[in-house]
Design an enzyme around this catalytic site. Sequence first.
Site, PDB file in Angstrom:
ATOM      1  CD1 TRP A 152      -0.157  -1.478   3.160  1.00  0.00           C
ATOM      2  CD2 TRP A 152       0.545   0.635   3.326  1.00  0.00           C
ATOM      3  NE1 TRP A 152       0.609  -1.380   4.305  1.00  0.00           N
ATOM      4  CE2 TRP A 152       1.054  -0.093   4.436  1.00  0.00           C
ATOM      5  CE3 TRP A 152       0.856   2.002   3.225  1.00  0.00           C
ATOM      6  CZ2 TRP A 152       1.848   0.493   5.418  1.00  0.00           C
ATOM      7  CZ3 TRP A 152       1.657   2.577   4.213  1.00  0.00           C
ATOM      8  CH2 TRP A 152       2.144   1.833   5.289  1.00  0.00           C
ATOM      9  CG  ASN A 153       5.093   1.304   0.931  1.00  0.00           C
ATOM     10  OD1 ASN A 153       4.789   0.502   0.046  1.00  0.00           O
ATOM     11  ND2 ASN A 153       6.299   1.368   1.440  1.00  0.00           N
ATOM     12  N   PRO A 177      -2.690  -6.414  -5.922  1.00  0.00           N
ATOM     13  CG  PRO A 177      -4.253  -4.735  -6.394  1.00  0.00           C
ATOM     14  CD  PRO A 177      -3.789  -6.100  -6.843  1.00  0.00           C
ATOM     15  N   GLY A 230       7.112  -6.131   0.392  1.00  0.00           N
ATOM     16  CA  GLY A 230       6.362  -6.123   1.646  1.00  0.00           C
ATOM     17  C   GLY A 230       7.269  -6.533   2.799  1.00  0.00           C
ATOM     18  CB  SER A 231       6.522  -7.559   6.213  1.00  0.00           C
ATOM     19  OG  SER A 231       5.813  -8.777   6.072  1.00  0.00           O
ATOM     20  CD  GLU A 252      11.565  -3.148  -1.860  1.00  0.00           C
ATOM     21  OE1 GLU A 252      11.747  -3.076  -0.615  1.00  0.00           O
ATOM     22  OE2 GLU A 252      10.805  -2.409  -2.503  1.00  0.00           O
ATOM     23  CG  LEU A 253      11.626  -9.330   1.665  1.00  0.00           C
ATOM     24  CD1 LEU A 253      12.169 -10.622   2.241  1.00  0.00           C
ATOM     25  CD2 LEU A 253      10.135  -9.482   1.333  1.00  0.00           C
ATOM     26  CB  CYS A 286      11.300  -0.678   2.119  1.00  0.00           C
ATOM     27  SG  CYS A 286       9.752  -1.514   1.978  1.00  0.00           S
ATOM     28  CD  GLU A 381      10.789  -1.564   7.475  1.00  0.00           C
ATOM     29  OE1 GLU A 381      10.189  -2.655   7.500  1.00  0.00           O
ATOM     30  OE2 GLU A 381      11.184  -1.025   6.429  1.00  0.00           O
TER      31      GLU A 381
HETATM   32  C1  SIN Z   1       9.458   0.845  -0.829  1.00  0.00           C
HETATM   33  O1  SIN Z   1       9.220   1.431   0.197  1.00  0.00           O
HETATM   34  O2  SIN Z   1       9.255  -0.365  -0.906  1.00  0.00           O
HETATM   35  C2  SIN Z   1       9.979   1.521  -2.073  1.00  0.00           C
HETATM   36  C3  SIN Z   1      10.593   2.822  -1.871  1.00  0.00           C
HETATM   37  C4  SIN Z   1      11.146   3.430  -3.127  1.00  0.00           C
HETATM   38  O3  SIN Z   1      11.010   2.897  -4.220  1.00  0.00           O
HETATM   39  O4  SIN Z   1      11.747   4.469  -3.011  1.00  0.00           O
END
Ligand code: SIN
Length: 479
Positions: A152-153, A177, A230-231, A252-253, A286, A381
Amino acid sequence: MIQDLLFDRSYVNGKWTNEGNSTFDVLNPVNKEKIATILDGGTVITKKAIQAANKAFKPWAKSTAKYRSTILEKLNELLIQNTDVLAEIMTLESGKPINESKGEVTYAASFIKWFAEEGKRVYGDVIPSHTEDRRIVVIKQPIGVIAAITPWNFPLAMITRKVGPALAAGCSVIVRPTYETPLSALALAHLAEKAGFPPGVFNVIVGKDSATMGKILCESDLVKKISFTGSTEIGRILMKQSASTLKKLSLELGGNAPFIVFDDADIDKAVEGAVVSKFRNAGQTCVCVNRMLVHEKVYDEFTLKLIKAVSKFKVGNGMDQDVNIGPMINTKAVEKTLSFVEDAKTKGGKILIGGNAIDDCFFEPTIIGNASDDMIFSKEEIFGPVAAIYKFSTDQQAIQMANDTIYGLASYFYSQNISRCWKVAEQLEYGMVGINEGLISTEVAPFGGVKASGQGREGSKYGIEDYLEIKYMCFGNIN
Ligand code: SIN
């Protein structure tokens, strides 16, 4: 008009489907008001999407890279043309300040544009043979059906960063999504249809039950790869579930980004970098800084300047032009942030500004001084607008503190000494290092982490490799 890009159901095999027995609501994080009701496609639509993507894969893979590029270029144009409306949808469903949402649409489009170009450069190799009568050639081919499971971010850019390279390489895609922010993904499906993707090549499935939908995707023999943002916790589950099919995974965690300020740093620049890398999207990225490690000699100067910068933030509804800190995604996120702050307080942390939940939507931009390694955010985090400042006295201590985490996504440091820059950058156990720079995300560079932050790279010339298989062909009996 926003209505032109609002959709309420899954898009599969080139059609908006009627599949689903229940609905779920999308809530505006700013006031928890309903902004849409979505038909939950659930298990049935997940299975249909797999079949559709599988059927569409071979002809898509066979088409020329140039043809695929033309459609991707068209999608890029449509994204740019619709920036304002897409940004409005994004702010409504994620709470992100409107200018950040506009920035995200541009960022999202940049991956489509980049891979439209990069797809035409998927070159193979001719390898000098080991015998006179053989010739060795290497070609690269698309992996197959891929599933993109996205957070969602970044409701749009995390999708395009995955589907851009996948589609350019010749893969067909299923996007799942998260249920909090399905609207940006569905708007993208509409634009993908207008851009001209053949039915089944680009599918978006929406449903509330992420666990079941994810499991079906992982366990399907027809899905050849999962790409997930995600996490770390969910990444591990997806990896386990993918074991039976030995599926490829890009993950991508989570992160625990250090931001080191050495005593020779340009402090004004460091504060600028700290602000952007800590407070982007209210700290919910992240790559957001989790720990600020500041040399004792410049600790007071850096901290005072950071407090001054943070005191200027305006918190509020992301739709207001001058707001730079929007709401957090949900009440649980506010509660978690508060619990981290309370934990730090009991362990000697000094609240220098902020420190409170404003209500169940907003959290005050916060700076905590005197941070120590027993505080929760030293290991976990934060994912909220809280900056924790630690003190160090030697380079080795800073590097050791920075690396003392299971995560390895982004890291940052500020120094004016070129040899220190090289030495520190080489020793940081992270996939990405910002050196005198707080904003490192771009389509031209490889985004990704090491250790518990995942595997694979997104963006750049490396990003497309994650969607390709290498085939070696040996031509024999050449006399
Ligand atoms: C993310 O928070 O997973 C991606 C951040 C970014 O692409 O800058």
